[in-house]
Design a protein around this motif. Sequence first.
Motif, PDB file in Angstrom:
ATOM      1  N   GLU A  49     -24.253 -16.255   4.835  1.00  0.00           N
ATOM      2  CA  GLU A  49     -23.213 -17.241   4.520  1.00  0.00           C
ATOM      3  C   GLU A  49     -22.893 -17.278   3.026  1.00  0.00           C
ATOM      4  N   ILE A  50     -21.670 -17.763   2.744  1.00  0.00           N
ATOM      5  CA  ILE A  50     -21.353 -18.217   1.389  1.00  0.00           C
ATOM      6  C   ILE A  50     -21.230 -19.734   1.488  1.00  0.00           C
ATOM      7  N   VAL A  51     -22.125 -20.429   0.806  1.00  0.00           N
ATOM      8  CA  VAL A  51     -22.127 -21.888   0.858  1.00  0.00           C
ATOM      9  C   VAL A  51     -21.755 -22.424  -0.525  1.00  0.00           C
ATOM     10  N   ALA A  52     -20.830 -23.379  -0.538  1.00  0.00           N
ATOM     11  CA  ALA A  52     -20.385 -23.970  -1.801  1.00  0.00           C
ATOM     12  C   ALA A  52     -21.055 -25.316  -2.009  1.00  0.00           C
ATOM     13  N   LEU A  53     -21.428 -25.555  -3.250  1.00  0.00           N
ATOM     14  CA  LEU A  53     -21.967 -26.862  -3.636  1.00  0.00           C
ATOM     15  C   LEU A  53     -20.946 -27.458  -4.587  1.00  0.00           C
ATOM     16  N   LEU A  54     -20.264 -28.529  -4.137  1.00  0.00           N
ATOM     17  CA  LEU A  54     -19.125 -29.052  -4.890  1.00  0.00           C
ATOM     18  C   LEU A  54     -19.426 -30.442  -5.420  1.00  0.00           C
ATOM     19  N   GLY A  55     -18.799 -30.763  -6.544  1.00  0.00           N
ATOM     20  CA  GLY A  55     -18.989 -32.093  -7.106  1.00  0.00           C
ATOM     21  C   GLY A  55     -18.586 -32.120  -8.562  1.00  0.00           C
ATOM     22  N   ALA A  56     -18.340 -33.328  -9.069  1.00  0.00           N
ATOM     23  CA  ALA A  56     -17.871 -33.478 -10.448  1.00  0.00           C
ATOM     24  C   ALA A  56     -18.967 -33.113 -11.447  1.00  0.00           C
ATOM     25  N   SER A  86     -28.790 -28.927 -11.393  1.00  0.00           N
ATOM     26  CA  SER A  86     -30.187 -29.358 -11.220  1.00  0.00           C
ATOM     27  C   SER A  86     -30.734 -28.881  -9.880  1.00  0.00           C
ATOM     28  N   ILE A  87     -29.897 -28.895  -8.845  1.00  0.00           N
ATOM     29  CA  ILE A  87     -30.354 -28.422  -7.533  1.00  0.00           C
ATOM     30  C   ILE A  87     -30.696 -26.935  -7.616  1.00  0.00           C
ATOM     31  N   LEU A  88     -29.794 -26.154  -8.218  1.00  0.00           N
ATOM     32  CA  LEU A  88     -30.059 -24.706  -8.311  1.00  0.00           C
ATOM     33  C   LEU A  88     -31.328 -24.446  -9.117  1.00  0.00           C
ATOM     34  N   LYS A  89     -31.458 -25.167 -10.235  1.00  0.00           N
ATOM     35  CA  LYS A  89     -32.638 -24.938 -11.093  1.00  0.00           C
ATOM     36  C   LYS A  89     -33.920 -25.352 -10.372  1.00  0.00           C
ATOM     37  N   ALA A  90     -33.845 -26.429  -9.596  1.00  0.00           N
ATOM     38  CA  ALA A  90     -35.050 -26.870  -8.872  1.00  0.00           C
ATOM     39  C   ALA A  90     -35.440 -25.839  -7.811  1.00  0.00           C
ATOM     40  N   ILE A  91     -34.447 -25.232  -7.176  1.00  0.00           N
ATOM     41  CA  ILE A  91     -34.754 -24.235  -6.132  1.00  0.00           C
ATOM     42  C   ILE A  91     -35.581 -23.094  -6.722  1.00  0.00           C
ATOM     43  N   VAL A  92     -35.182 -22.645  -7.922  1.00  0.00           N
ATOM     44  CA  VAL A  92     -35.902 -21.500  -8.500  1.00  0.00           C
ATOM     45  C   VAL A  92     -37.015 -21.926  -9.472  1.00  0.00           C
ATOM     46  N   GLY A  93     -37.348 -23.197  -9.508  1.00  0.00           N
ATOM     47  CA  GLY A  93     -38.496 -23.628 -10.306  1.00  0.00           C
ATOM     48  C   GLY A  93     -38.241 -23.729 -11.802  1.00  0.00           C
ATOM     49  N   LEU A  94     -36.965 -23.804 -12.199  1.00  0.00           N
ATOM     50  CA  LEU A  94     -36.675 -23.944 -13.632  1.00  0.00           C
ATOM     51  C   LEU A  94     -36.768 -25.398 -14.094  1.00  0.00           C
ATOM     52  N   ARG A 124     -31.641 -11.275  -1.890  1.00  0.00           N
ATOM     53  CA  ARG A 124     -31.098 -11.589  -0.551  1.00  0.00           C
ATOM     54  C   ARG A 124     -30.295 -12.865  -0.644  1.00  0.00           C
ATOM     55  N   LEU A 125     -30.735 -13.769  -1.519  1.00  0.00           N
ATOM     56  CA  LEU A 125     -29.982 -15.007  -1.760  1.00  0.00           C
ATOM     57  C   LEU A 125     -29.717 -15.116  -3.260  1.00  0.00           C
ATOM     58  N   LEU A 126     -28.432 -15.185  -3.602  1.00  0.00           N
ATOM     59  CA  LEU A 126     -28.044 -15.310  -5.005  1.00  0.00           C
ATOM     60  C   LEU A 126     -27.457 -16.700  -5.219  1.00  0.00           C
ATOM     61  N   LEU A 127     -28.015 -17.405  -6.198  1.00  0.00           N
ATOM     62  CA  LEU A 127     -27.491 -18.721  -6.561  1.00  0.00           C
ATOM     63  C   LEU A 127     -26.599 -18.511  -7.777  1.00  0.00           C
ATOM     64  N   LEU A 128     -25.330 -18.849  -7.641  1.00  0.00           N
ATOM     65  CA  LEU A 128     -24.375 -18.608  -8.726  1.00  0.00           C
ATOM     66  C   LEU A 128     -23.914 -19.934  -9.305  1.00  0.00           C
ATOM     67  N   ASP A 144     -20.194  -9.211   1.939  1.00  0.00           N
ATOM     68  CA  ASP A 144     -19.982  -8.064   2.835  1.00  0.00           C
ATOM     69  C   ASP A 144     -21.129  -7.063   2.729  1.00  0.00           C
ATOM     70  N   GLN A 145     -21.766  -7.048   1.554  1.00  0.00           N
ATOM     71  CA  GLN A 145     -22.888  -6.122   1.363  1.00  0.00           C
ATOM     72  C   GLN A 145     -24.217  -6.727   1.822  1.00  0.00           C
ATOM     73  N   GLY A 146     -24.157  -7.935   2.365  1.00  0.00           N
ATOM     74  CA  GLY A 146     -25.378  -8.515   2.932  1.00  0.00           C
ATOM     75  C   GLY A 146     -26.079  -9.539   2.072  1.00  0.00           C
ATOM     76  N   VAL A 147     -25.465  -9.908   0.917  1.00  0.00           N
ATOM     77  CA  VAL A 147     -26.083 -10.922   0.070  1.00  0.00           C
ATOM     78  C   VAL A 147     -25.606 -12.303   0.541  1.00  0.00           C
ATOM     79  N   THR A 148     -26.529 -13.234   0.665  1.00  0.00           N
ATOM     80  CA  THR A 148     -26.202 -14.621   0.989  1.00  0.00           C
ATOM     81  C   THR A 148     -26.000 -15.351  -0.334  1.00  0.00           C
ATOM     82  N   LEU A 149     -25.009 -16.258  -0.373  1.00  0.00           N
ATOM     83  CA  LEU A 149     -24.697 -16.875  -1.665  1.00  0.00           C
ATOM     84  C   LEU A 149     -24.589 -18.397  -1.598  1.00  0.00           C
ATOM     85  N   LEU A 150     -25.168 -19.048  -2.592  1.00  0.00           N
ATOM     86  CA  LEU A 150     -24.938 -20.481  -2.814  1.00  0.00           C
ATOM     87  C   LEU A 150     -24.190 -20.581  -4.134  1.00  0.00           C
TER      88      LEU A 150
END
Length: 238
Positions: free
Chosen positions: A31-38, A45-53, A157-161, A185-191
């Motif tokens: 999937e390509i999942v979008a995280l939206l907000g002002a 902070s969510i992305l950084k928490a996922i990867v332990g930053l 496999r999962l790229l957080l952008l 299309d190349q198989g990478v899942t994205l947030l």
Amino acid sequence: MAPLLSAQGLQVRYGAVEAVRGVSFEIQQGEIVALLGANGAGKSSILKAIVGLVPTASGQVMFDGRDITGAAPEGLAPAGLTLSPEGRRVFGTLSVSDNLRMGAFGLTDKDEIAEAWERVYDLFPILKERKDQYAGTLSGGQQQMLAVGRALMSNPRLLLLDEPSLGLAPLVMDQIFELIAKLRDQGVTLLVVEQNVAKTLQVADRGYILVSGKIVEAGNTSELTQSSSMQDAYLGAN
Ligand code: ATP
């Protein structure tokens, strides 16, 4: 099917500031999942928490069936989870190829590194042309491509952008969104966290709307486009 990534009750605090207030979401493989907000809603902070930053105050993050809550970023890249952070943090006084090399976490085999370079150069031919140049001499758009390319060196496999199109000219911005679709299309899942909501909703499958550290709505992109939460989320922002 079990999601590739799931977060349950994720909380992030900076001292007294509760930036992320019990957020739960999931991402299926492909999937390509979008995280939206002002601005300030808590997306980075969510992305950084996922990867332990940043530390997780409470909650749980599972990746590929494994509890990765609070795991260190350097352990996650080899497992297939990588963040491309906001801002083009390239090393200006290193060459383009050396910048990419730094993203090849955990790869020691020369052939594997060469393959990773080729994969990124196929996606961004301009980086191949400029591989021996200092990264600091690249244009803003090229530096952004380099930053994304560096994240791709670990073959995630999962790229957080985080805000990949920020500050880019419209044409270059379009290239970034084409790239997002191509990676899927190349198989990478994205947030994807993006301020360009319209373009993000064109490429994403689903999304979550975040207001003041809480998810107020989840849905597929056509549902979100029509949602009144969308207006609320961006009221006074942008
Ligand atoms: P932006 O688009 O501006 O990056 P965002 O949705 O990604 O916004 P965050 O950067 O996650 O939001 O910030 C969420 C809240 O946490 C904001 O109120 C912000 O001021 C605060 N915050 C973020 N980082 C820190 C920090 N290192 N120390 C203190 N507060 C922080």
